[in-house]
Structures are given as structure tokens and as C-alpha cells.
Design an enzyme around this catalytic site. Structure first.
Site, PDB file in Angstrom:
ATOM      1  N   LEU A   1     -93.673  97.018  22.448  1.00 29.43           N
ATOM      2  CA  LEU A   1     -93.097  96.805  21.119  1.00 29.43           C
ATOM      3  C   LEU A   1     -91.645  96.344  21.177  1.00 29.43           C
ATOM      4  O   LEU A   1     -91.141  95.774  20.216  1.00 29.43           O
ATOM      5  CB  LEU A   1     -93.216  98.066  20.275  1.00 29.43           C
ATOM      6  CG  LEU A   1     -94.590  98.360  19.662  1.00 29.43           C
ATOM      7  CD1 LEU A   1     -94.526  99.617  18.818  1.00 29.43           C
ATOM      8  CD2 LEU A   1     -95.106  97.181  18.848  1.00 29.43           C
ATOM      9  N   GLU A   2     -90.965  96.616  22.285  1.00 30.49           N
ATOM     10  CA  GLU A   2     -89.553  96.234  22.424  1.00 30.49           C
ATOM     11  C   GLU A   2     -89.357  94.815  22.955  1.00 30.49           C
ATOM     12  O   GLU A   2     -88.244  94.291  22.953  1.00 30.49           O
ATOM     13  CB  GLU A   2     -88.817  97.217  23.339  1.00 30.49           C
ATOM     14  CG  GLU A   2     -88.431  98.526  22.659  1.00 30.49           C
ATOM     15  CD  GLU A   2     -89.616  99.463  22.530  1.00 30.49           C
ATOM     16  OE1 GLU A   2     -90.344  99.644  23.524  1.00 30.49           O
ATOM     17  OE2 GLU A   2     -89.811  99.996  21.439  1.00 30.49           O
TER      18      GLU A   2
ATOM     19  N   VAL B   1     -98.356  96.241  29.678  1.00 31.71           N
ATOM     20  CA  VAL B   1     -99.733  96.752  29.693  1.00 31.71           C
ATOM     21  C   VAL B   1     -99.903  97.742  28.557  1.00 31.71           C
ATOM     22  O   VAL B   1     -99.129  98.717  28.465  1.00 31.71           O
ATOM     23  CB  VAL B   1    -100.044  97.451  31.033  1.00 31.71           C
ATOM     24  CG1 VAL B   1    -101.472  97.999  31.009  1.00 31.71           C
ATOM     25  CG2 VAL B   1     -99.858  96.498  32.202  1.00 31.71           C
TER      26      VAL B   1
ATOM     27  N   PHE C   1     -94.086 100.600  30.631  1.00 34.55           N
ATOM     28  CA  PHE C   1     -94.791 101.799  30.173  1.00 34.55           C
ATOM     29  C   PHE C   1     -95.636 102.370  31.303  1.00 34.55           C
ATOM     30  O   PHE C   1     -95.789 103.573  31.433  1.00 34.55           O
ATOM     31  CB  PHE C   1     -95.677 101.446  28.970  1.00 34.55           C
ATOM     32  CG  PHE C   1     -96.103 102.627  28.157  1.00 34.55           C
ATOM     33  CD1 PHE C   1     -97.343 103.215  28.373  1.00 34.55           C
ATOM     34  CD2 PHE C   1     -95.269 103.160  27.184  1.00 34.55           C
ATOM     35  CE1 PHE C   1     -97.749 104.309  27.622  1.00 34.55           C
ATOM     36  CE2 PHE C   1     -95.669 104.254  26.428  1.00 34.55           C
ATOM     37  CZ  PHE C   1     -96.915 104.825  26.646  1.00 34.55           C
TER      38      PHE C   1
ATOM     39  N   HIS D   1    -102.593 103.886  17.531  1.00 33.89           N
ATOM     40  CA  HIS D   1    -101.350 103.306  18.062  1.00 33.89           C
ATOM     41  C   HIS D   1    -101.616 102.113  18.973  1.00 33.89           C
ATOM     42  O   HIS D   1    -100.808 101.196  19.058  1.00 33.89           O
ATOM     43  CB  HIS D   1    -100.556 104.385  18.810  1.00 33.89           C
ATOM     44  CG  HIS D   1     -99.122 104.016  18.990  1.00 33.89           C
ATOM     45  ND1 HIS D   1     -98.462 104.153  20.176  1.00 33.89           N
ATOM     46  CD2 HIS D   1     -98.225 103.487  18.120  1.00 33.89           C
ATOM     47  CE1 HIS D   1     -97.214 103.743  20.043  1.00 33.89           C
ATOM     48  NE2 HIS D   1     -97.047 103.330  18.807  1.00 33.89           N
TER      49      HIS D   1
HETATM   50  N1  LIG Z   1     -98.852 103.109  24.410  1.00 29.42           N
HETATM   51  C1  LIG Z   1     -98.154 102.050  24.952  1.00 29.42           C
HETATM   52  C2  LIG Z   1     -96.882 101.719  24.543  1.00 29.42           C
HETATM   53  N2  LIG Z   1     -96.280 102.460  23.581  1.00 29.42           N
HETATM   54  C3  LIG Z   1     -94.840 102.462  23.404  1.00 29.42           C
HETATM   55  C4  LIG Z   1     -94.345 101.349  22.480  1.00 29.42           C
HETATM   56  O1  LIG Z   1     -94.475 100.055  23.093  1.00 29.42           O
HETATM   57  C5  LIG Z   1     -92.856 101.552  22.189  1.00 29.42           C
HETATM   58  O2  LIG Z   1     -92.141 101.530  23.418  1.00 29.42           O
HETATM   59  C6  LIG Z   1     -92.628 102.896  21.491  1.00 29.42           C
HETATM   60  O3  LIG Z   1     -93.417 102.932  20.304  1.00 29.42           O
HETATM   61  C7  LIG Z   1     -91.147 103.101  21.137  1.00 29.42           C
HETATM   62  O4  LIG Z   1     -90.696 102.094  20.272  1.00 29.42           O
HETATM   63  N3  LIG Z   1     -96.228 100.667  25.091  1.00 29.42           N
HETATM   64  C8  LIG Z   1     -96.818  99.902  26.075  1.00 29.42           C
HETATM   65  O5  LIG Z   1     -96.213  98.934  26.573  1.00 29.42           O
HETATM   66  N4  LIG Z   1     -98.077 100.224  26.488  1.00 29.42           N
HETATM   67  C9  LIG Z   1     -98.770 101.267  25.964  1.00 29.42           C
HETATM   68  O6  LIG Z   1     -99.936 101.522  26.382  1.00 29.42           O
HETATM   69  C1  LIG Z   2    -101.446 102.150  23.377  1.00 25.88           C
HETATM   70  C2  LIG Z   2    -100.866 103.467  23.074  1.00 25.88           C
HETATM   71  O1  LIG Z   2     -99.978 103.610  22.273  1.00 25.88           O
HETATM   72  C3  LIG Z   2    -101.500 104.638  23.694  1.00 25.88           C
HETATM   73  O2  LIG Z   2    -101.045 104.780  25.027  1.00 25.88           O
HETATM   74  C4  LIG Z   2    -101.159 105.885  22.925  1.00 25.88           C
HETATM   75  O3  LIG Z   2    -102.113 106.839  23.283  1.00 25.88           O
HETATM   76  P1  LIG Z   2    -102.638 107.799  22.130  1.00 25.88           P
HETATM   77  O4  LIG Z   2    -103.296 106.916  21.077  1.00 25.88           O
HETATM   78  O5  LIG Z   2    -103.659 108.705  22.808  1.00 25.88           O
HETATM   79  O6  LIG Z   2    -101.449 108.544  21.585  1.00 25.88           O
END
Ligand SMILES: Nc1c(NC[C@H](O)[C@H](O)[C@H](O)CO)[nH]c(=O)[nH]c1=O
Ligand SMILES: CC(=O)[C@@H](O)COP(=O)(O)O
Length: 154
Positions: free
Chosen positions: A48-49, A76, A16, A84
Site C-alpha cells: 500500500l505504501e 507480495v 512485508f 484486507h
Molecule cells: N498483508 C499484506 C500487506 N499489508 C500491509 C499494507 O501493505 C500496509 O503496509 C499497511 O496497511 C500499513 O499501511 N502488505 C503487503 O505488501 N503484503 C501483504 O500480504
Molecule cells: C493481505 C493481507 O493483508 C493479509 O496478510 C492480512 O491477513 P489477515 O486478513 O488474516 O489479517
């Protein structure tokens, strides 16, 4: 799995944040190289994957696919504006814990969950927190304990 067999691990990295992922991966690879372990690397979009890839690997193992002695999860998760963060941080960690306990799988969790990028860098850099290396060493430690207890996955 015998004590003297070279260990093979699967690193699953969530990219990410590309630069931070590079730092975590550097630490994890260095730790596994130092231990003389082999490893493969799989990249996913986000934290999440990660758990699903471990499930895929376990399923493949049952079909005579590659067998891994353990897994290293790298990623991270940085808080944003919405809920989220809690979903990604908590659910990825929960799924990894459930896999490790329910499937007797050796997993090192190097998924950082931080309030900001500065905190993430302080933990991702090999020269600082080296959480990628720590996760790799944790996976190796769990593999050794699993062997000692005679609890290897069949
Ligand atoms: N916000 C972050 C994410 N978000 C994405 C999710 O992990 C996932 O890939 C998406 O919801 C599609 O299924 N992932 C991170 O690793 N770090 C973040 O800060
Ligand atoms: C951890 C997350 O999903 C984050 O990067 C998403 O950011 P936001 O809550 O501002 O959409």
C-alpha cells in the site's frame, strides 16, 4: 531524455515478506544490470505504501531532485483471513495504474497477489517465474516506447 542516455530507474520494494522480497529484488536487479540501467532502491513496509513513493519521487523531480526514467514496484500480497487482501492487492494495483496513466509514468508492476506462499515463491524466484525481472523489463520497455513516441515527461 535522449535515446542513448543511460536509463535510471527507482525500485520500490515492499518488504512485508523479507525472503520473498529478496527473490523479487534479485530478479529485478539482474534485469536492470543486464540492460545497463542504473537504479536506486527504496524499501517500504507494504504494497500500500508503494504508490506514494512514486508520487514523492515525481514531486522531488519538480524540485530539481533526482529524475527517474521509470519505476519498478515489487511486493507480495498473500491472502489471509479477512478482506484486507482485496484492499491491499486491488488498491495498490489501482494506484500504480492511475499513476502510470495520469502522470505518464513508466511503471513495471511486480507486486504478486497470491492465495498462498507456495504460489508466491513460484513467481518470485528468478529461476522460476522471475516476476521481479519481468517487472523490470516491463518498465524498460515502457521507457523505450515513451521515447519512441516522444512522450517523455518534461
Ligand atoms: N498483508 C499484506 C500487506 N499489508 C500491509 C499494507 O501493505 C500496509 O503496509 C499497511 O496497511 C500499513 O499501511 N502488505 C503487503 O505488501 N503484503 C501483504 O500480504
Ligand atoms: C493481505 C493481507 O493483508 C493479509 O496478510 C492480512 O491477513 P489477515 O486478513 O488474516 O489479517
Amino acid at each position: 531524455m535522449t535515446q542513448d542516455k543511460k536509463k535510471k530507474l527507482l525500485i520500490i520494494e515492499a518488504r512485508f515478506y523479507d525472503d520473498l522480497a529478496d527473490a523479487l529484488l534479485e530478479g529485478a536487479k539482474a534485469a536492470l544490470d543486464e540492460a545497463g540501467a542504473d537504479y536506486d532502491v527504496v524499501t517500504v513496509p507494504g504494497a500500500l505504501e508503494i504508490p506514494a513513493v512514486i508520487s514523492f519521487a515525481l514531486d522531488a523531480e519538480e524540485e530539481d531532485g533526482e529524475s527517474y526514467d521509470g519505476f519498478v514496484a515489487l511486493g507480495v500480497v498473500i491472502r489471509g483471513e479477512t478482506y484486507h487482501f482485496e484492499i491491499v492487492a486491488n488498491e495498490s494495483a489501482r494506484a500504480l495504474m492511475d499513476l502510470s496513466v495520469q502522470e505518464s509514468v513508466c511503471i513495471g508492476n511486480g507486486v504478486l497477489t497470491t492465495e498462498n506462499e507456495e504460489q508466491a515463491w513460484a513467481r518470485a524466484r528468478r529461476s522460476e517465474g522471475d516476476k521481479g525481472g519481468f517487472a523490470a523489463r516491463a518498465a524498460l520497455a515502457m521507457i523505450a516506447i515513451q521515447e519512441r513516441l516522444g512522450a517523455e515527461r518534461t
